[in-house]
Design a protein around this motif. Structure first.
Motif, PDB file in Angstrom:
ATOM      1  N   CYS A 115       7.584  20.574 -52.545  1.00 32.01           N
ATOM      2  CA  CYS A 115       6.562  20.922 -51.763  1.00 32.01           C
ATOM      3  C   CYS A 115       5.847  19.959 -50.823  1.00 32.01           C
ATOM      4  CB  CYS A 115       5.641  21.595 -52.777  1.00 32.01           C
ATOM      5  SG  CYS A 115       6.080  23.162 -53.313  1.00 32.01           S
TER       6      CYS A 115
ATOM      7  N   ALA B 147      -1.000  21.188 -58.456  1.00 35.18           N
ATOM      8  CA  ALA B 147      -1.148  19.846 -58.372  1.00 35.18           C
ATOM      9  C   ALA B 147      -2.583  19.673 -58.805  1.00 35.18           C
ATOM     10  CB  ALA B 147      -1.110  19.576 -56.713  1.00 35.18           C
TER      11      ALA B 147
ATOM     12  N   VAL C 237       9.368  19.954 -58.400  1.00 36.82           N
ATOM     13  CA  VAL C 237       8.735  21.089 -57.402  1.00 36.82           C
ATOM     14  C   VAL C 237       7.820  20.352 -56.569  1.00 36.82           C
ATOM     15  CG1 VAL C 237       7.400  23.074 -57.270  1.00 36.82           C
ATOM     16  CG2 VAL C 237       9.414  22.890 -59.176  1.00 36.82           C
ATOM     17  N   LEU C 238       6.907  19.767 -57.125  1.00 38.60           N
ATOM     18  CA  LEU C 238       6.033  19.143 -56.267  1.00 38.60           C
ATOM     19  C   LEU C 238       6.589  18.155 -55.023  1.00 38.60           C
ATOM     20  CD1 LEU C 238       3.160  18.053 -55.870  1.00 38.60           C
ATOM     21  CD2 LEU C 238       3.388  16.291 -57.549  1.00 38.60           C
TER      22      LEU C 238
ATOM     23  N   ILE D 174       1.201  24.760 -53.633  1.00 31.44           N
ATOM     24  CA  ILE D 174       1.334  23.834 -54.568  1.00 31.44           C
ATOM     25  C   ILE D 174      -0.129  23.207 -55.076  1.00 31.44           C
ATOM     26  CG2 ILE D 174       1.918  21.688 -53.258  1.00 31.44           C
ATOM     27  CD1 ILE D 174       3.567  22.753 -56.660  1.00 31.44           C
TER      28      ILE D 174
END
Length: 163
Positions: free
Chosen positions: A89, A101, A85-86, A97
């Motif tokens: 993003c 994060a 996902v990071l 995010i």
């Protein structure tokens, strides 16, 4: 309005590194979590990769106590999906995010930076590698990169300005 990706080189760097972290979480952290024995060489590439690392740099990883299996389990089942996902993003410039994060980076710095490094350098002498330089060479970037991500995500709307 977010800056285009070509003007956010640091985010490209983070995307590449966290894509690599996704793979290392799958290979390195999943095996000790599910109890795969890699205390001796094997014909299996993944088992042998973990044996090579643990034998040369991290005896604690080769014979993980329960708390270490929890740490590797977090990496395999929580951090690994987060990395995917990071990366998306970071490349797409999704500002939502940021909070996740920061939470992730704080957890990594605490669990890996304090607990694992603490045990390695100040814990039970029987669990130390005897070669702290190799241990640091393999593991320091797993703490430094999240720490840099934490710095990167410190301001609101991180993708609207340069690092």
């Amino acid at each position: 309005m977010n800056l285009p990706l070509r003007r956010r080189g640091i985010d490209i760097f983070f995307a590449i590194v966290f894509a690599a972290f996704t793979i290392t979480s799958l290979i390195s952290d999943l095996l000790p979590t599910v109890g795969v024995d890699f205390s001796r060489p094997s014909d299996n590439f993944f088992v042998n990769s973990n044996y090579w690392y643990a034998h040369d740099a991290d005896i604690l990883f080769m014979h993980p106590p329960d708390w270490m299996r929890i740490v590797t389990g977090l990496s395999a089942f929580v951090y690994m999906p987060f990395y995917v996902v990071l990366v998306v993003c970071l490349l797409a410039g999704k500002n939502w995010i940021q909070l996740f994060a920061v939470i992730y980076a704080t957890m990594i710095v605490t669990l890996t930076g304090v607990v694992v490094f603490g045990v390695e350098f100040f814990g039970d002498p029987a669990m130390r590698t005897g070669n702290p330089v190799k241990f640091l060479a393999f593991n320091l970037w797993y703490v430094l990169v999240p720490l840099l991500l934490l710095i990167r995500m410190r301001k609101p709307m991180p993708f609207t300005r340069r690092f």
